[in-house]
Write a protein that holds these residues in place. Structure first.
Motif, PDB file in Angstrom:
ATOM      1  N   TYR A 111      31.627   3.413  33.058  1.00 31.07           N
ATOM      2  CA  TYR A 111      30.507   2.489  33.239  1.00 31.07           C
ATOM      3  C   TYR A 111      30.506   2.033  34.693  1.00 31.07           C
ATOM      4  CZ  TYR A 111      34.231  -0.963  32.656  1.00 31.07           C
ATOM      5  OH  TYR A 111      35.392  -1.676  32.788  1.00 31.07           O
ATOM      6  N   GLY A 113      27.656   1.454  38.286  1.00 33.56           N
ATOM      7  CA  GLY A 113      26.314   1.476  38.839  1.00 33.56           C
ATOM      8  C   GLY A 113      26.287   2.105  40.218  1.00 33.56           C
ATOM      9  N   ASP A 129      24.074   0.444  35.697  1.00 38.05           N
ATOM     10  CA  ASP A 129      23.112   1.523  35.483  1.00 38.05           C
ATOM     11  C   ASP A 129      22.762   1.643  33.997  1.00 38.05           C
ATOM     12  OD1 ASP A 129      25.349   2.809  34.357  1.00 38.05           O
ATOM     13  OD2 ASP A 129      25.651   4.100  36.101  1.00 38.05           O
ATOM     14  N   GLN A 130      21.865   2.565  33.701  1.00 38.74           N
ATOM     15  CA  GLN A 130      21.404   2.746  32.322  1.00 38.74           C
ATOM     16  C   GLN A 130      22.534   3.203  31.406  1.00 38.74           C
ATOM     17  OE1 GLN A 130      18.452   1.774  31.112  1.00 38.74           O
ATOM     18  NE2 GLN A 130      19.348   2.256  29.122  1.00 38.74           N
ATOM     19  N   GLU A 131      23.423   4.039  31.920  1.00 36.92           N
ATOM     20  CA  GLU A 131      24.573   4.505  31.131  1.00 36.92           C
ATOM     21  C   GLU A 131      25.435   3.319  30.691  1.00 36.92           C
ATOM     22  OE1 GLU A 131      28.317   7.636  31.580  1.00 36.92           O
ATOM     23  OE2 GLU A 131      26.983   7.318  33.277  1.00 36.92           O
ATOM     24  N   THR A 132      25.614   2.358  31.591  1.00 37.95           N
ATOM     25  CA  THR A 132      26.381   1.157  31.274  1.00 37.95           C
ATOM     26  C   THR A 132      25.677   0.333  30.207  1.00 37.95           C
ATOM     27  OG1 THR A 132      27.337   1.105  33.479  1.00 37.95           O
ATOM     28  CG2 THR A 132      27.330  -0.973  32.251  1.00 37.95           C
ATOM     29  N   ALA A 133      24.361   0.154  30.373  1.00 38.56           N
ATOM     30  CA  ALA A 133      23.585  -0.626  29.406  1.00 38.56           C
ATOM     31  C   ALA A 133      23.660  -0.014  28.010  1.00 38.56           C
ATOM     32  CB  ALA A 133      22.136  -0.736  29.866  1.00 38.56           C
ATOM     33  N   ALA A 134      23.661   1.311  27.928  1.00 42.00           N
ATOM     34  CA  ALA A 134      23.746   1.982  26.626  1.00 42.00           C
ATOM     35  C   ALA A 134      25.154   1.877  26.039  1.00 42.00           C
ATOM     36  CB  ALA A 134      23.343   3.448  26.771  1.00 42.00           C
ATOM     37  N   ALA A 140      24.659  -4.980  30.603  1.00 38.47           N
ATOM     38  CA  ALA A 140      23.452  -4.480  31.266  1.00 38.47           C
ATOM     39  C   ALA A 140      23.078  -5.311  32.491  1.00 38.47           C
ATOM     40  CB  ALA A 140      22.288  -4.442  30.279  1.00 38.47           C
TER      41      ALA A 140
END
Length: 187
Positions: A111, A113, A129-134, A140
């Motif tokens: 995770y 950004g 980043d989006q990967e972290t948010a998911a 997020a």
């Protein structure tokens, strides 16, 4: 006014090209100057019940490739964490590689950004980043940043919308003995 606008844009463009080249590259090169060295750190800011308090903290700028720098971050005997910085054009990506003792990936790993601009020669900021948010929905709104000067390296985290803040500082003027390899890496 319309005739002045193109002139102003040209002046700004020329001024921008006269500035120091790529502050992200200067940051990168400054960090690479520490390759192979290790430094002890302290918790400068963290929640009262944070697990890092009272433990020996060591960062080791272990691996410096052209576009990837790996910095294991040890908390006491826990060698599960490595900060992975990757240069992508004039941007830098930060990822958190978490491993188990046997070297296998943790369920929550990679995770982080990407910087949204070239940053400063002494400061790079990494919004989640989006990967972290998911992977970690509550993260997020995380923003990490690393500051670096001749004396100090700081790793920082702020979770927007909460009171979560974390900062560790490493004294770059006093290298320490190199620790063993992080979990999952070859000796």
């Amino acid at each position: 006014m319309k005739t002045l606008l193109p002139l102003l844009l040209l002046m700004v463009s020329l001024n921008g090209s006269a500035q120091e080249p790529d502050p992200g590259l200067k940051f990168w090169n400054s960090l690479q100057d520490h390759c192979g060295k290790s430094y002890e750190g302290t918790v400068a800011e963290a929640p009262e019940n944070d697990d890092f308090r009272g433990k020996k903290l060591v960062m080791h700028v272990r691996s410096c490739e052209e576009n990837v720098i790996r910095i294991p971050f040890f908390v006491g005997e826990d060698r599960s964490r490595t900060w992975v910085l990757t240069r992508v054009g004039d941007r830098i990506q930060l990822k958190h590689d978490h491993r188990h003792k046997d070297g296998s990936e943790d369920e929550v790993t990679m995770y982080g950004g990407m910087t949204s601009n070239p940053g400063l020669a002494n400061l790079q900021v990494f919004p989640a980043d989006q990967e972290t948010a998911a992977l970690i929905p509550q993260a997020a709104s995380n923003i990490w940043w690393i500051s670096l000067d001749d004396n100090l390296f700081t790793y920082n985290l702020r979770r927007l919308g909460t009171d979560r803040e974390f900062r560790v500082e490493f004294d770059l003027t006093r290298p320490v003995e190199t620790p063993p390899a992080p979990w999952g890496a070859e000796e």
